[in-house]
Scaffold this motif. Structure first.
Motif, mmCIF file in Angstrom:
data_model
loop_
_atom_site.group_PDB
_atom_site.id
_atom_site.type_symbol
_atom_site.label_atom_id
_atom_site.label_comp_id
_atom_site.label_asym_id
_atom_site.label_seq_id
_atom_site.Cartn_x
_atom_site.Cartn_y
_atom_site.Cartn_z
ATOM 1 N N UNK A 80 -1.775 -88.015 -76.362
ATOM 2 C CA UNK A 80 -2.389 -88.617 -77.545
ATOM 3 C C UNK A 80 -3.678 -89.340 -77.161
ATOM 4 N N UNK A 81 -4.491 -89.609 -78.151
ATOM 5 C CA UNK A 81 -5.755 -90.305 -77.909
ATOM 6 C C UNK A 81 -5.471 -91.695 -77.320
ATOM 7 N N UNK A 82 -6.267 -92.095 -76.347
ATOM 8 C CA UNK A 82 -6.035 -93.415 -75.758
ATOM 9 C C UNK A 82 -6.428 -94.533 -76.715
ATOM 10 N N UNK A 83 -5.749 -95.661 -76.573
ATOM 11 C CA UNK A 83 -6.052 -96.869 -77.329
ATOM 12 C C UNK A 83 -6.111 -98.018 -76.343
ATOM 13 N N UNK A 84 -6.790 -99.075 -76.731
ATOM 14 C CA UNK A 84 -6.849 -100.267 -75.899
ATOM 15 C C UNK A 84 -6.143 -101.395 -76.627
ATOM 16 N N UNK A 85 -5.154 -101.977 -75.942
ATOM 17 C CA UNK A 85 -4.429 -103.131 -76.465
ATOM 18 C C UNK A 85 -4.888 -104.357 -75.696
ATOM 19 N N UNK A 86 -5.159 -105.421 -76.402
ATOM 20 C CA UNK A 86 -5.404 -106.701 -75.756
ATOM 21 C C UNK A 86 -4.201 -107.582 -76.064
ATOM 22 N N UNK A 87 -3.516 -107.985 -75.000
ATOM 23 C CA UNK A 87 -2.277 -108.750 -75.109
ATOM 24 C C UNK A 87 -2.517 -110.204 -74.733
ATOM 25 N N UNK A 88 -1.749 -111.109 -75.343
ATOM 26 C CA UNK A 88 -1.898 -112.537 -75.059
ATOM 27 C C UNK A 88 -0.533 -113.212 -75.048
ATOM 28 N N UNK A 89 -0.368 -114.126 -74.096
ATOM 29 C CA UNK A 89 0.834 -114.977 -74.061
ATOM 30 C C UNK A 89 0.358 -116.413 -73.969
ATOM 31 N N UNK A 90 0.693 -117.179 -74.995
ATOM 32 C CA UNK A 90 0.283 -118.575 -75.044
ATOM 33 C C UNK A 90 1.153 -119.435 -74.133
ATOM 34 N N UNK A 91 0.624 -120.594 -73.717
ATOM 35 C CA UNK A 91 1.444 -121.516 -72.929
ATOM 36 C C UNK A 91 2.680 -121.906 -73.745
ATOM 37 N N UNK A 92 3.748 -122.185 -73.061
ATOM 38 C CA UNK A 92 5.021 -122.585 -73.672
ATOM 39 C C UNK A 92 5.686 -121.467 -74.461
#
Length: 104
Positions: A80-92
């Motif tokens: 499948x066509x590539x996608x870019x995910x930007x992931x984030x995990x906040x403190x706590x």
């Protein structure tokens, strides 16, 4: 899908599977498994916790480092066509959020 000015971030909860070395291997989003296909990019930003929380419990540890990963993914083992995910995990937080998604 690309983030637009009307919807600057998704903040959708996702499950992230990591390798033993601690890099993302796959992301479960919208009921599908997205395999990481390229070397992910990892960085940290700082949270102004004093602006977002009235207090911080004593002894909780790090409350300022927001962890980010940018990963290129494809659906499962498909072509499948590539996608870019930007992931984030906040403190706590132990939960990962999909901050943005871009079609490549």
């Amino acid at each position: 899908m690309t983030i637009t000015p009307e919807a600057p971030t998704l903040n959708a909860p996702v499950d992230v599977r990591f390798t033993k070395a601690g890099t993302p291997l796959a992301v479960r989003y919208d009921g599908r498994i997205w395999a990481v296909t390229e070397e992910p990019v990892h960085w940290f930003t700082r949270d102004s916790w004093w602006e977002t929380r009235h207090n911080v419990p004593v002894g909780v540890g790090n409350v300022v480092d927001i962890e980010h990963w940018r990963v290129q993914v494809r659906l499962g083992a498909s072509t499948s066509a590539p996608r870019t995910f930007e992931l984030r995990r906040d403190p706590l937080s132990e939960r990962w959020l999909l901050e943005s998604l871009t079609d490549n």
